[in-house]
Scaffold this motif. Structure first.
Motif, short mmCIF file in Angstrom:
data_model
loop_
_atom_site.label_atom_id
_atom_site.label_comp_id
_atom_site.label_asym_id
_atom_site.label_seq_id
_atom_site.Cartn_x
_atom_site.Cartn_y
_atom_site.Cartn_z
N PRO A 253 13.55 -0.25 -3.47
CA PRO A 253 13.02 -0.58 -2.13
C PRO A 253 13.57 0.37 -1.08
O PRO A 253 14.51 0.08 -0.36
CB PRO A 253 13.52 -2.02 -1.92
N ASP A 256 10.92 0.77 4.67
CA ASP A 256 10.80 -0.44 5.48
C ASP A 256 9.34 -0.60 5.89
O ASP A 256 8.95 -0.27 7.01
CB ASP A 256 11.72 -0.35 6.71
N ASN A 257 8.52 -1.05 4.94
CA ASN A 257 7.10 -1.23 5.24
C ASN A 257 6.63 -2.58 4.68
O ASN A 257 7.37 -3.27 3.99
CB ASN A 257 6.26 -0.07 4.66
N ASP A 258 5.42 -2.92 4.99
CA ASP A 258 4.85 -4.18 4.52
C ASP A 258 3.82 -3.96 3.41
O ASP A 258 2.98 -4.83 3.15
CB ASP A 258 4.21 -4.94 5.68
N ILE A 259 3.86 -2.78 2.80
CA ILE A 259 2.92 -2.49 1.72
C ILE A 259 3.39 -3.20 0.45
O ILE A 259 4.51 -2.99 0.00
CB ILE A 259 2.83 -0.97 1.47
N ILE A 260 2.54 -4.02 -0.11
CA ILE A 260 2.90 -4.75 -1.33
C ILE A 260 2.66 -3.85 -2.54
O ILE A 260 1.54 -3.36 -2.77
CB ILE A 260 2.09 -6.05 -1.45
N CYS A 261 3.70 -3.62 -3.30
CA CYS A 261 3.63 -2.80 -4.51
C CYS A 261 2.96 -3.60 -5.62
O CYS A 261 2.85 -4.82 -5.56
CB CYS A 261 5.05 -2.39 -4.91
N LYS A 265 6.62 -6.65 -4.91
CA LYS A 265 7.63 -6.49 -3.86
C LYS A 265 7.09 -5.58 -2.75
O LYS A 265 6.06 -4.93 -2.89
CB LYS A 265 8.91 -5.89 -4.43
N LYS A 266 7.82 -5.52 -1.65
CA LYS A 266 7.45 -4.64 -0.53
C LYS A 266 8.43 -3.48 -0.43
O LYS A 266 9.60 -3.61 -0.75
CB LYS A 266 7.46 -5.42 0.78
N GLY A 267 7.91 -2.34 0.06
CA GLY A 267 8.78 -1.21 0.39
C GLY A 267 9.22 -0.36 -0.77
O GLY A 267 10.08 0.52 -0.61
N THR A 271 5.11 2.82 -3.15
CA THR A 271 4.13 2.49 -2.12
C THR A 271 3.82 3.67 -1.22
O THR A 271 2.77 3.70 -0.58
CB THR A 271 4.61 1.31 -1.25
N GLU A 272 4.74 4.67 -1.15
CA GLU A 272 4.50 5.81 -0.26
C GLU A 272 4.71 7.18 -0.92
O GLU A 272 4.41 8.20 -0.30
CB GLU A 272 5.41 5.71 0.97
#
Length: 409
Positions: A253, A256-261, A265-267, A271-272
């Motif tokens: 993780p 610090d984002n709200d993208i759900i993997c 989980k998030k972050g 995700t990026e």
């Protein structure tokens, strides 16, 4: 080929003298795998076993057509001893890469020579029984065209993404709708000993065995595909962890984002900084009016794949170049953390996105220099693999062979 020895290799109930004989034969085969050729005297010295016992084992292996007498040495003085080595086509190993859009299959012999392969067979991976049976059909069709006796195929290695416990044969990400291990299902369908492996670990082993690794004992392989995988080599061996799930690098993780993997989980790094994130960004940018040569090629931009984006970048497409650069920078932040933790001798960047070469590697290396400790990263060599995904099925073959010969754990 005698079936007794091959049956014994997979028989966990053998003990006593029979077990010692099997163990010695495996040691001899492993010696030939590492040194190519050897004499009776060299084998006796290597294993601290009497010459008559080595001679007996060699004769049995020759009779079983696993070992070949390659004739007299040419360099020694006096009476020249015979050289022995592996019989190349005495046994075979099949590796299968199951990807989201295709299946690739390869076969090697005892000397690691590629005997047959079929790349990128169209396929759609779904967590369904139909998809599972489709995999079996493609493997069966491949084997049927080989004109090789089935008993000569000592194993099939099947690579899947996600969480795989190769020791138990269970898959926890795909086809986990049976109580028995998934490897048992494949074994019953194919009639051949079958082993499951995580695709990144198999690709890692293929890369570690390809010549990129020379004297290094500690290395990391980063598989940058739709997701992000990590293969870890510690003291010359693949590192699995307690349950075989090591290497979930993409699910650190870090953002610090709200993208759900996809893991829920998030972050997560994925995700990026993954191929999935790259494709998502390209599609969103085009939908928002960005210009790209990709819009000329695809009437439906949802059909854009990673290879298309890489090809566009190499055609000087600004959107693709900038998007890959950003992926490289974010991935480099994650790699900086790995360098600080592992202090590896070597990091290999592979997978689909590695084909973007300097568009990915330059921002990645800049981020590593920025975020990792200089006293640590100065000892780490970073290379970009040019092999692509083709090493995944070969890696599965090599793992089967080397585990059989007890070269790797």
């Amino acid at each position: 080929m005698s079936s007794n020895f091959l049956t014994d290799l997979h028989n966990a109930n053998i003990s006593g003298v029979a077990f010692k004989n099997i163990k010695l034969k495996k040691q001899i085969l492993a010696y030939f795998a590492a040194h190519e050729l050897g004499t009776i005297a060299e084998l006796s010295k290597a294993f601290n076993v009497s010459i008559p016992k080595i001679n007996e084992s060699i004769n049995e292996l020759i009779e079983e057509k696993l070992v070949k007498d390659y004739g007299k040495q040419t360099s020694s003085v006096g009476r020249k001893p015979n050289n022995y080595g592996l019989e190349a086509n005495s046994a075979f190993f099949i590796g299968v890469q199951v990807s989201h859009d295709y299946i690739s299959i390869a076969m090697i012999n005892m000397k690691k020579e590629l005997v047959a392969s079929k790349d990128e067979i169209p396929f759609q991976l779904e967590n369904s029984e139909q998809s599972l049976h489709d995999i079996c059909k493609e493997i069966t069709d491949f084997i049927s065209k080989l004109h090789i006796k089935k008993e000569k195929i000592l194993g099939v290695g099947i690579n899947l993404s996600g969480r795989i416990n190769y020791r138990t044969g269970y898959s926890y990400s795909y086809f986990n709708f049976y109580e028995d291990p998934l490897s048992n299902f494949f074994e019953q369908e194919l009639g051949i000993h079958t082993f499951l492996e995580n695709d990144t670990k198999a690709l890692s082993y293929g890369e570690f065995s390809s010549g990129i690794v020379t004297n290094e004992r500690d290395a990391l392989f980063i598989n940058v595909d739709n997701g992000i995988g990590l293969g870890i080599m510690v003291n010359g061996q693949l590192y699995y962890g307690k349950s075989g799930f090591s290497g979930e690098f993409g699910h650190i993780p870090i953002f610090d984002n709200d993208i759900i993997c996809k893991c829920g989980k998030k972050g997560c790094l994925e995700t990026e900084a993954s191929g999935h994130a790259l494709r998502k960004r390209i599609i969103e940018e085009i939908q928002n009016g960005a210009t790209s040569i990709l819009t000329k090629k695809f009437s439906n931009i949802e059909d854009i794949r990673l290879n298309d984006i890489i090809h566009a970048a190499k055609k000087d497409d600004t959107l693709s170049i900038e998007a890959i650069n950003e992926i490289g920078e974010k991935l480099g932040r994650g790699l900086a953390a790995l360098i600080n933790i592992f202090n590896p001798e070597l990091i290999i960047i592979g997978g689909v996105l590695a084909k973007s070469e300097e568009y990915l590697s330059l921002p990645l290396k800049n981020a590593i220099n920025k975020y990792s400790l200089s006293i640590v990263n100065k000892d780490t060599k970073i290379v970009v693999s040019t092999h692509g995904e083709k090493f995944s099925p070969i890696g599965a073959c090599l793992l089967l062979r080397d585990r059989l010969l007890a070269i790797t754990e």
